[in-house]
Design an enzyme around this catalytic site. Structure first.
Site, PDB file in Angstrom:
ATOM      1  CG  ASP A  80      -0.267 -20.311   2.038  1.00  0.00           C
ATOM      2  OD1 ASP A  80       0.322 -19.889   3.043  1.00  0.00           O
ATOM      3  OD2 ASP A  80       0.301 -21.014   1.181  1.00  0.00           O
ATOM      4  CE1 TYR A 139      -2.892  -3.200   0.993  1.00  0.00           C
ATOM      5  CE2 TYR A 139      -4.433  -1.375   0.932  1.00  0.00           C
ATOM      6  CZ  TYR A 139      -4.189  -2.723   0.915  1.00  0.00           C
ATOM      7  OH  TYR A 139      -5.229  -3.607   0.816  1.00  0.00           O
ATOM      8  CE  LYS A 193       3.311 -17.997   0.330  1.00  0.00           C
ATOM      9  NZ  LYS A 193       2.525 -19.238   0.450  1.00  0.00           N
TER      10      LYS A 193
END
Ligand code: NAD
Length: 358
Positions: A223, A142, A189
């Site tokens: 995930d 962002y 991640k």
């Protein structure tokens, strides 16, 4: 001036008991103005006296004032220290930068707090969900650093810093301590983005060490986290995430408790706090008196707690829950046929009845 993210007291300063609380009200666009009006009415019926400073932002303002986020809006928020806003539409793939993101970055609203709780009586696939999402609000993808690489490729740069990661982790742990929560889970991640997400995880671990013995700490790959949340959300408590995963997992979590119509949020910084729902401007429902104002009203409950109005917060939350549990005056997304204003009427009337001496 404390920035400890207590749900019981989120305020970074500036509130004067006994005086009307000045609050900047940004109606937003799409379904925003209807939801903002419904929320203002409910907050006015809470027993707390408000002095509303209405400020417009977004596309309509761009046409008039040359910017979708004029300085007067920022000045009003910085002066009042507290704002509540309806959603603002962001053009997809072109046009001006998100007003929502600009507000958070310009005002340093570094923590996006999104409690996700089951509402008794509301039929959903899950029961007793009680999660708190703490999303880093200022960096990651962002940061808005993007460029084309020739005509057929583009790059977005993901920024993760130790300072912002430690700050958001500390916010999550302080929140956990102050609100009697037991565990913080860092979501990342780092198996793939070893440097950027690796730094986020390392920062969370560093901060976690200061809370050892008080708050449990663990981490999950994003995930796997999504799968775990839809299979066994009861295992999780406070989640801390970088900006993009925080955005996505917030919507997923909202779906566990009844959808975007019931998911509130707060953007907290050292100088100000801006309360807003997780959802966007849902343009297809704009002006139809159809959208569910619960999420913005519950953001208003967070605002009441933030300014130290605990009892009023509990009253409003209880009446919102009661009207939903009754099921007679709820909006389409909760299986009803009531309009936005009918739902607000039902809550206002319960608050007024409770305030009238028998
Ligand atoms: P959205 O959240 O506006 O709507 C997705 C769907 O969720 C809607 O079509 C509707 O079915 C449902 N929904 C959302 N809010 C609801 C409510 N209060 N009551 C009942 N149903 C509701 O997401 P989107 O369509 O991806 O985004 C629309 C616009 O909103 C975009 O321009 C986006 O950039 C903007 N947006 C703004 C904010 C913000 O102001 N903070 C947040 C997210 C998206």
């Amino acid at each position: 001036m404390s920035t400890i993210p207590l749900e019981s007291r989120l305020r970074p300063g500036g509130y004067n008991p006994g005086m009307a609380q000045a609050v900047t009200l940004i109606p937003g666009d799409g379904i925003g103005p209807e939801l903002a009006e419904a929320t203002r009415r409910v907050l006015d019926a809470s027993g707390v006296k408000f002095d509303w400073h209405v400020e417009e932002a977004g596309d309509a303002v761009l046409a008039r004032e040359g910017t979708p986020l004029p300085q007067r809006v920022l000045d009003s928020i910085l002066k009042n220290k507290v704002a509540i806003k309806g959603p603002i539409t962001t053009p997809v793939g072109e046009g001006f930068r998100s007003v929502n993101v600009s507000l958070r970055q310009t005002l340093g609203l570094y923590a996006n707090l999104r409690p996700v709780r089951s509402i008794p009586g509301l039929k959903t696939r899950y029961e007793n969900v009680d999660l708190v999402i703490v999303r880093e609000n200022t960096e990651d993808l962002y940061a808005g650093i993007e460029h084309k690489v020739g005509p057929d490729a583009a790059e977005s740069i993901k920024i993760i810093t130790r300072a912002a990661s430690e700050r958001i982790a500390r916010f999550a742990f302080d929140y956990a301590v102050a609100n009697g929560r037991r565990k913080v889970t860092a979501v990342h991640k780092a198996n793939i983005m070893k440097l950027s997400d690796g730094l986020f995880l390392e920062s969370c671990r560093t901060v976690a060490a200061d809370y050892e013995g008080r708050i449990e700490f663990e981490d999950r790959i994003v995930d796997n986290m999504c799968m775990q949340l839809v299979q066994k959300p009861e295992l999780y408590d406070v989640l801390v995430l970088p900006n993009l995963y925080g955005d996505i997992v917030s919507d997923l979590a909202a779906g566990l408790v009844g959808g975007l119509g019931v998911a509130p949020g707060a953007n907290i910084g050292t100088e100000a706090a801006v309360f807003e729902a997780v959802h966007g401007s849902a343009p297809k429902y704009a002006g139809q008196n159809k959208a569910n104002p619960t999420a913005l009203m519950l953001s208003g409950v967070l605002l009441l707690r933030h300014i130290g109005e605990q009892a009023a917060a509990e009253r409003v939350e209880a009446e919102i829950r009661a009207v939903i549990a009754e099921g007679r005056t709820v909006t389409y997304d909760l299986g009803g046929t009531a309009g936005t204003s009918d739902f607000a009427d039902a809550i206002v009337s319960r608050l007024e009845q409770a305030a009238t001496p028998a």
